[in-house]
Design a protein around this motif. Structure first.
Motif, short mmCIF file in Angstrom:
data_model
loop_
_atom_site.label_atom_id
_atom_site.label_comp_id
_atom_site.label_asym_id
_atom_site.label_seq_id
_atom_site.Cartn_x
_atom_site.Cartn_y
_atom_site.Cartn_z
N ARG A 8 -3.03 13.92 -12.88
CA ARG A 8 -2.96 13.08 -14.08
C ARG A 8 -2.87 13.94 -15.34
O ARG A 8 -2.12 13.62 -16.28
N ILE A 28 9.92 2.11 -16.16
CA ILE A 28 9.12 2.46 -15.00
C ILE A 28 9.39 1.50 -13.85
O ILE A 28 9.36 0.27 -14.03
N THR A 35 2.55 7.69 -9.31
CA THR A 35 1.33 7.22 -9.98
C THR A 35 0.86 8.13 -11.12
O THR A 35 0.52 7.64 -12.20
N THR A 38 3.20 7.42 -14.01
CA THR A 38 3.08 6.04 -14.49
C THR A 38 1.81 5.86 -15.31
O THR A 38 1.83 5.27 -16.41
N LEU A 39 0.67 6.36 -14.79
CA LEU A 39 -0.60 6.17 -15.50
C LEU A 39 -0.63 6.99 -16.79
O LEU A 39 -1.19 6.54 -17.80
N ALA A 41 1.97 7.62 -18.65
CA ALA A 41 2.79 6.85 -19.60
C ALA A 41 2.04 5.63 -20.10
O ALA A 41 2.11 5.29 -21.29
N ALA A 42 1.30 4.97 -19.20
CA ALA A 42 0.57 3.76 -19.58
C ALA A 42 -0.53 4.07 -20.59
O ALA A 42 -0.82 3.26 -21.47
N GLU A 43 -1.12 5.25 -20.48
CA GLU A 43 -2.23 5.62 -21.36
C GLU A 43 -1.76 6.18 -22.70
O GLU A 43 -2.57 6.34 -23.62
N ASN A 44 -0.49 6.50 -22.81
CA ASN A 44 0.04 7.09 -24.04
C ASN A 44 0.55 5.99 -24.94
O ASN A 44 1.55 5.33 -24.65
N HIS A 45 -0.13 5.77 -26.06
CA HIS A 45 0.18 4.64 -26.93
C HIS A 45 1.43 4.84 -27.79
O HIS A 45 1.80 3.94 -28.55
N HIS A 49 6.76 0.30 -23.13
CA HIS A 49 6.95 0.33 -21.68
C HIS A 49 7.88 -0.79 -21.22
O HIS A 49 7.77 -1.93 -21.68
N THR A 51 9.58 -2.33 -17.43
CA THR A 51 9.48 -2.24 -15.98
C THR A 51 10.58 -3.05 -15.32
O THR A 51 11.07 -4.05 -15.87
#
Length: 556
Positions: A8, A28, A35, A38-39, A41-45, A49, A51
């Motif tokens: 991560r 994505i 994973t 993906t995570l 990218a999800a945590e980077n504001h 995003h 899909t």
């Protein structure tokens, strides 16, 4: 030590590095091996995003986002054939210059070529089509974080256009709660995490110099050919050409307003070709020309010099003219090479263009795809944009229509495939949030049918206009063998799209005349969301109308 936690942190450096190079959109697809990416990218504001369950469509969605935003767009997919499905979008980006950053998760080396599940040879799998490729090692604390970030900066800082493929192997476990594993490794980048600039600033800008003899050439008889460019550049070029008094032959994608419309018709007239032969210089701005007659003339013209101006590198001239290949944006080149006011030198061509337009206009009341192409300017949404599909659709609009100068027009005319057209149009709409009209044929719509799922999220009015002529009627214009034409070329499917629209909960109309089409469009432009409008036309009418008009105009 937690492998999943360090995966991560490694991925977080990759995604953060992308933000320093203008990446805002991340597309994505679902997957397990991806994973960590993906995570991260999800945590980077900093990211927006997107899909999609289909990687081929996801690649084209990213292509559309990059096309309309003029920014690099990242794509994250899992390992195996998921990666292979990005190939069509990657190829198109390489030919038209959109910047894509493909982050492909992979199995670690010990799982390749030994029968492990979902493990294929991914490094180098796209051959020469990416602008650059990078095969990262398995995440390891023995590799400094500054190596990872500077390697990415060096790769992205020199990207002029096209896709970069970054292959990212990750070992299991992929899931688990974060712990302190790799925290010191990550913190070695110091205040870079709070900054907004790359760790390593690298640039490799290629640009042609000002042509010092332009003052000489601008006094000659010249012809301007306009291919694909931006809306602002198209408007500027039209004004520049008018000042020079040179005829401008504008492609449907040039956004110049096509001041001499129906070029694909009047270029079949001997008088026009004879007048163009007097040109001493031809300037082509932008590539990817559509019209068959324009391409034929371009291949045979013999001016003293042929200059091709485009921001993309490479020759871009299939006719291999003697002249100059100038790498520059159209807007920059026009600013460096001012026009000098002169009287127009062509007389026959403006007259032939006007007569061709009137010949087409006389048939506009018939309900068909050729007439739709001629009427297209009447149906464009205000403050909106147009996406043109390939095959017969774009050819008819190019030959028979006239689009407003500076009105945004998009397409996939690099490799000119029909794969991923709906997905690309969806990306174009998302990047701009403008009302969008997309026009494709029935086979193109079938090819990318699951992209209707992407249209459910349209933030502004979106109309997908499917011209259903029951097959690939572009082959009716080609000398395909009559006995084999239907089975092996046209491939009629005898389908309609009402059930497809219902499946994805999209509004649907099938107008039977111009009044019903205009009523359906009026309603669609009043509310956000997507509407499917199916125009069912006689199979060969569009191709036959074009051939008839060509014959008429050639004898004017």
């Amino acid at each position: 030590m937690s492998i999943s936690s360090f995966n991560r942190r490694w991925a977080a450096v990759i995604l953060e590095a992308l933000t320093r190079h203008g990446v805002r959109h991340v597309c994505i697809a679902p997957g397990s091996r991806s994973t960590p990416l993906t995570l991260a990218a999800a945590e980077n504001h900093a990211f927006i995003h997107h899909t999609h369950f289909d990687e081929r469509g996801l690649g084209h969605l990213a292509l559309g986002l990059a096309k309309a935003s003029n920014e690099p767009v990242a794509v994250i997919v899992t390992s195996g054939t998921a990666v292979a499905n990005l190939y069509p979008a990657l190829i198109e980006a390489g030919l038209t210059g959109e910047k894509l950053v493909l982050l492909t998760a992979d199995r670690p080396p010990e799982l390749i070529d030994c029968g492990a599940n979902q493990a294929i040879r991914q490094p180098g799998m796209f051959a020469t089509h990416p602008a650059e490729s990078l095969a990262l090692p398995r995440p390891s604390q023995d590799i400094p974080a500054r190596w990872l970030v500077s390697t990415l900066d060096n790769l992205l800082g020199s990207l002029q256009g096209g896709a970069v493929h970054i292959n990212c192997p990750f070992a299991e476990p992929l899931y688990g709660e974060m712990d302190d594993t790799g925290l010191v490794w990550q913190q070695a980048l110091g205040d870079w995490w709070q900054a907004d600039t790359p760790w390593l600033r690298a640039a490799n800008i290629v640009k042609s110099e000002t042509q010092r003899d332009w003052f000489f050439w601008r006094q000659k008889r010249g012809v301007i050919v306009a291919g694909r460019m931006s809306a602002d550049e198209g408007r500027l070029l039209a004004e520049w050409a008018k000042t020079l008094g040179w005829p401008l032959i504008g492609d449907a994608l040039s956004q110049t307003g096509q001041p001499l419309p129906c070029a694909d018709l009047w270029l079949g007239n001997g008088l026009a070709v004879a007048e163009l032969s007097q040109a001493q210089i031809v300037l082509q701005f932008g590539s990817s020309l559509t019209g068959k007659r324009l391409l034929q003339w371009q291949a045979t013209c013999e001016p003293e010099e042929y200059w091709l101006i485009d921001r993309l590198q490479g020759r871009l001239d299939p006719a291999h003219h003697r002249g100059r290949r100038l790498v520059s944006s159209v807007a920059d080149w026009l600013e460096q090479h001012p026009a000098e006011p002169r009287a127009p030198w062509c007389e026959a061509i403006p007259r032939l263009s006007a007569q061709a337009w009137e010949t087409v206009h006389a048939k506009r009341d018939i309900f068909g795809e050729a007439q739709l192409a001629h009427r297209i300017a009447d149906y464009l949404p205000a403050q909106g944009q147009l996406f043109l599909g390939n095959s017969l659709v774009v050819r008819l609009v190019d030959a028979l229509g006239q689009l407003p100068a500076g009105y945004p027009v998009y397409s996939n005319r690099g490799a000119s495939g029909i794969d991923g057209l709906l997905s690309t149009a969806a990306g174009v709409q998302r990047a701009t949030a403008r009302p969008t009209l997309a026009i494709v044929g029935d086979l193109s719509a079938l090819y990318d049918l699951n992209a209707l799922a992407l249209l459910r999220q349209a933030s502004a009015p979106f109309v997908l206009l499917v011209v259903n002529n029951n097959g690939g009627q572009i082959f009716s214009l080609l000398p395909t063998p009559p006995a084999e034409r239907e089975q092996f070329y046209l491939m009629p499917q005898n389908v309609h799209f009402a059930h497809a629209a219902a499946m994805f909960s999209l509004a649907y109309h099938q107008p039977e005349n111009w009044a019903e089409l205009e009523q359906a469009l009026e309603g669609a432009w009043c509310k956000p969301g997507a509407t499917v409008i199916e125009l069912v036309v006689n199979a060969t009418d569009g191709a036959q109308t074009l051939q008839t008009l060509l014959a008429q105009v050639s004898h004017l």
